[in-house]
Design a protein around this motif. Structure first.
Motif, short mmCIF file in Angstrom:
data_model
loop_
_atom_site.label_atom_id
_atom_site.label_comp_id
_atom_site.label_asym_id
_atom_site.label_seq_id
_atom_site.Cartn_x
_atom_site.Cartn_y
_atom_site.Cartn_z
N LEU A 1 35.81 47.55 45.68
CA LEU A 1 35.03 46.43 45.15
C LEU A 1 35.56 46.02 43.77
N ALA A 2 35.87 46.99 42.94
CA ALA A 2 36.39 46.70 41.61
C ALA A 2 37.75 46.01 41.69
N ILE A 3 38.62 46.48 42.58
CA ILE A 3 39.93 45.86 42.75
C ILE A 3 39.78 44.44 43.27
N ALA A 4 38.91 44.24 44.24
CA ALA A 4 38.68 42.91 44.79
C ALA A 4 38.15 41.97 43.71
N LEU A 5 37.26 42.45 42.88
CA LEU A 5 36.71 41.64 41.80
C LEU A 5 37.80 41.26 40.79
N MET A 6 38.67 42.19 40.45
CA MET A 6 39.76 41.90 39.53
C MET A 6 40.73 40.86 40.11
N VAL A 17 39.96 38.49 42.29
CA VAL A 17 39.27 37.19 42.25
C VAL A 17 39.31 36.62 40.84
N VAL A 18 39.06 37.43 39.84
CA VAL A 18 39.08 36.96 38.44
C VAL A 18 40.49 36.49 38.07
N ALA A 19 41.51 37.22 38.46
CA ALA A 19 42.88 36.83 38.15
C ALA A 19 43.23 35.49 38.81
N ILE A 20 42.80 35.30 40.04
CA ILE A 20 43.06 34.04 40.74
C ILE A 20 42.34 32.89 40.05
N LEU A 21 41.09 33.09 39.67
CA LEU A 21 40.34 32.03 39.01
C LEU A 21 40.93 31.68 37.64
N MET A 22 41.41 32.66 36.93
CA MET A 22 42.04 32.39 35.64
C MET A 22 43.35 31.62 35.81
#
Length: 62
Positions: A8-13, A15-20
Motif C-alpha cells: 500500500l505504501a509503495i502504491a501510494l508513493m 501515485v504521488v510521483a505520477i501526480l507530481m
C-alpha cells in the motif's frame, strides 16, 4: 499484514510521483520551480545573492 502495508505504501508513493510529474509535463514552461536565491528576480534587483556566490566573488577579488 505487514506485506499489505508495504504494498500500500509503495502504491501510494507511485501515485504521488505520477501526480507530481503530471504538473511538470503539462505546464507551459514545464520543469521544477527554481528555489535558489539567484533565480529570484526581485532579490537580484535588490543586489541580494546566496552566501556561496558571495563567497566565490570575494575569493576572486583577493
Amino acid at each position: 499484514m505487514t506485506f499489505k502495508v508495504i504494498l500500500l505504501a509503495i502504491a501510494l508513493m507511485v501515485v504521488v510521483a505520477i501526480l507530481m510529474s503530471v504538473g511538470v509535463f503539462l505546464k507551459k514552461k514545464g520543469g521544477m520551480v527554481n528555489t535558489h536565491v539567484g533565480g529570484n528576480k526581485e532579490l537580484t534587483k535588490r543586489g541580494i545573492s546566496c552566501a556561496t556566490s558571495q563567497d566565490r566573488e570575494e575569493r576572486k577579488r583577493k
